[in-house]
Scaffold this motif. Structure first.
Motif, mmCIF file in Angstrom:
data_model
loop_
_atom_site.group_PDB
_atom_site.id
_atom_site.type_symbol
_atom_site.label_atom_id
_atom_site.label_comp_id
_atom_site.label_asym_id
_atom_site.label_seq_id
_atom_site.Cartn_x
_atom_site.Cartn_y
_atom_site.Cartn_z
ATOM 1 N N ASP A 186 0.815 -1.199 0.000
ATOM 2 C CA ASP A 186 0.000 0.000 0.000
ATOM 3 C C ASP A 186 0.863 1.270 0.000
ATOM 4 O O ASP A 186 1.782 1.406 0.809
ATOM 5 N N ALA A 187 0.536 2.198 -0.887
ATOM 6 C CA ALA A 187 1.357 3.407 -1.040
ATOM 7 C C ALA A 187 1.309 4.298 0.198
ATOM 8 O O ALA A 187 2.328 4.896 0.581
ATOM 9 N N ASP A 188 0.158 4.415 0.833
ATOM 10 C CA ASP A 188 0.067 5.251 2.022
ATOM 11 C C ASP A 188 0.851 4.642 3.181
ATOM 12 O O ASP A 188 1.506 5.359 3.949
ATOM 13 N N ALA A 189 0.778 3.315 3.314
ATOM 14 C CA ALA A 189 1.568 2.644 4.359
ATOM 15 C C ALA A 189 3.052 2.836 4.099
ATOM 16 O O ALA A 189 3.834 3.052 5.036
ATOM 17 N N PHE A 190 3.448 2.763 2.831
ATOM 18 C CA PHE A 190 4.852 3.007 2.487
ATOM 19 C C PHE A 190 5.267 4.409 2.908
ATOM 20 O O PHE A 190 6.351 4.607 3.478
ATOM 21 N N ALA A 191 4.426 5.404 2.635
ATOM 22 C CA ALA A 191 4.765 6.787 2.979
ATOM 23 C C ALA A 191 4.962 6.943 4.480
ATOM 24 O O ALA A 191 5.822 7.714 4.919
ATOM 25 N N ARG A 192 4.207 6.202 5.286
ATOM 26 C CA ARG A 192 4.358 6.262 6.740
ATOM 27 C C ARG A 192 5.627 5.551 7.199
ATOM 28 O O ARG A 192 6.275 5.976 8.162
ATOM 29 N N ALA A 193 5.976 4.466 6.519
ATOM 30 C CA ALA A 193 7.123 3.660 6.951
ATOM 31 C C ALA A 193 8.444 4.163 6.395
ATOM 32 O O ALA A 193 9.504 3.920 6.993
ATOM 33 N N GLN A 194 8.419 4.873 5.269
ATOM 34 C CA GLN A 194 9.653 5.248 4.580
ATOM 35 C C GLN A 194 10.629 6.041 5.454
ATOM 36 O O GLN A 194 11.838 5.755 5.441
ATOM 37 N N PRO A 195 10.167 7.009 6.263
ATOM 38 C CA PRO A 195 11.148 7.742 7.079
ATOM 39 C C PRO A 195 11.894 6.859 8.069
ATOM 40 O O PRO A 195 13.062 7.128 8.379
ATOM 41 N N LEU A 196 11.257 5.803 8.552
ATOM 42 C CA LEU A 196 11.936 4.907 9.480
ATOM 43 C C LEU A 196 12.911 4.004 8.731
ATOM 44 O O LEU A 196 14.022 3.754 9.190
ATOM 45 N N MET A 197 12.513 3.522 7.557
ATOM 46 C CA MET A 197 13.421 2.703 6.759
ATOM 47 C C MET A 197 14.648 3.497 6.327
ATOM 48 O O MET A 197 15.725 2.932 6.135
ATOM 49 N N ALA A 198 14.493 4.812 6.207
ATOM 50 C CA ALA A 198 15.623 5.661 5.835
ATOM 51 C C ALA A 198 16.696 5.695 6.914
ATOM 52 O O ALA A 198 17.810 6.151 6.657
ATOM 53 N N CYS A 199 16.378 5.188 8.110
ATOM 54 C CA CYS A 199 17.401 5.104 9.154
ATOM 55 C C CYS A 199 18.523 4.161 8.751
ATOM 56 O O CYS A 199 19.655 4.288 9.222
ATOM 57 N N TYR A 200 18.220 3.179 7.911
ATOM 58 C CA TYR A 200 19.238 2.223 7.466
ATOM 59 C C TYR A 200 19.269 2.053 5.953
ATOM 60 O O TYR A 200 20.054 1.265 5.428
ATOM 61 N N GLY A 201 18.438 2.804 5.240
ATOM 62 C CA GLY A 201 18.396 2.683 3.788
ATOM 63 C C GLY A 201 18.832 3.959 3.089
ATOM 64 O O GLY A 201 18.266 5.034 3.337
ATOM 65 N N ARG A 202 19.813 3.857 2.240
ATOM 66 C CA ARG A 202 20.223 5.016 1.435
ATOM 67 C C ARG A 202 19.202 5.284 0.337
ATOM 68 O O ARG A 202 18.976 6.424 -0.067
#
Length: 293
Positions: A146-162
């Motif tokens: 889901d795109a909206d769920a991705f938008a919510r999770a993306q900032p946290l994944m950016a903690c370890y994802g370039r």
């Protein structure tokens, strides 16, 4: 690296292996999040909390009960079904589950449907970059769901994802990871043959790499693996057993969608030979050993 900190969130991380241990650490340290961890071997969870703080839980359900987002990084399809499935029984409606394991697109879609039935969201989010990428927080994360769920999770994944990219609906992340593994398998076999050829031809292999690495033959694999291949060093990195698991997923998907993967199938058999030589836990660059024994 830019600051990736967001408002502190209550999160869970399930699975503290080679990749999960540092990824969960980045959520706690770089992101400043309140992290509860679970690992089947409790000693690993104890080691994580001793290093990073946070809390550990005895079960996936306990770890996930109060979390706003739940991350997991485990082994194969059945591991995801077991760990994520148990965690979902305790989650509050609206919670996001992001699975960083490399598994089949079938199980990704299956878990997304199970999450939907429970009022949850499931993202298949496999990663590329290996142990070094996880430790340095520079992984590539390819995400389906889901795109909206991705938008919510993306900032946290950016903690370890370039690079954290939404690839499409459920399963698209895993399918993208399959493309990644297809390309890597072919590159490594070509690199192994090139390095073996250089040695047979009496060339200085390291000098060869320095020259051709500045031209069209350059790749991440050449930059990071060619010289260790020439030196016969393989006791590190992404294990042959893991690659064979991934290639099995790839070839199974190809049987379903009709894709022709002759080189991938051949390299998979070469890895089977490396396993037969006792190289199960050697780095994937150990394809070189078949050509130099």
């Amino acid at each position: 690296m830019a600051d990736t900190a967001t408002d502190s969130r209550s999160v869970a991380f399930l699975g503290l292996g080679t990749m999960g241990f540092p990824m969960a650490g980045h959520l706690a340290v770089r992101g400043g999040h309140r992290v509860t961890v679970f690992n089947r071997t409790a000693a690993k969870a104890d080691a994580w909390t001793a290093r990073f703080g946070g809390a550990s839980a005895a079960t996936p359900a306990e770890a996930a009960r109060e979390a706003e987002l739940v991350f997991l990084c485990v082994g194969g399809d059945d591991d995801v079904r077991a760990v994520a499935g148990e965690a979902m029984t305790a989650m509050k409606p609206g919670t996001i589950v992001a699975d960083h394991s490399t598994v089949s697109a079938t199980v990704a879609r299956e878990m997304a449907e199970l999450a939907r039935e429970r009022g949850l969201f499931f993202l298949d989010a496999p990663v590329s970059g290996g142990q070094a990428g996880a430790e340095n927080g520079v992984l590539t994360v390819m995400v389906g769901g889901d795109a909206d769920a991705f938008a919510r999770a993306q900032p946290l994944m950016a903690c370890y994802g370039r690079s954290v990219t939404h690839m499409g609906p459920a399963g698209a992340g895993q399918l993208t990871k399959m493309v990644n593994q297809i390309c890597i398998a072919g590159l490594l076999q070509g690199l192994a043959e090139g390095m073996a050829f250089a040695q047979k031809a009496g060339l200085d292999g390291h000098k060869v790499v320095d020259v051709i690495g500045k031209g069209a033959a350059q790749s991440w694999q050449m930059d990071n693996r060619a010289k260790t291949m020439l030196d016969g060093k393989f006791d590190f990195g992404f294990a042959v057993d893991w690659m064979r698991k991934d290639l099995g997923i790839v070839l199974g998907e190809a049987r379903n969608n009709g894709a022709s993967l002759p080189v991938t199938a051949l390299v998979d058999q070469f890895y089977a030979e490396v396993q037969g030589m006792g190289g199960n836990r050697l780095d994937t660059s150990s394809l070189m050993t078949r050509l130099t024994r």
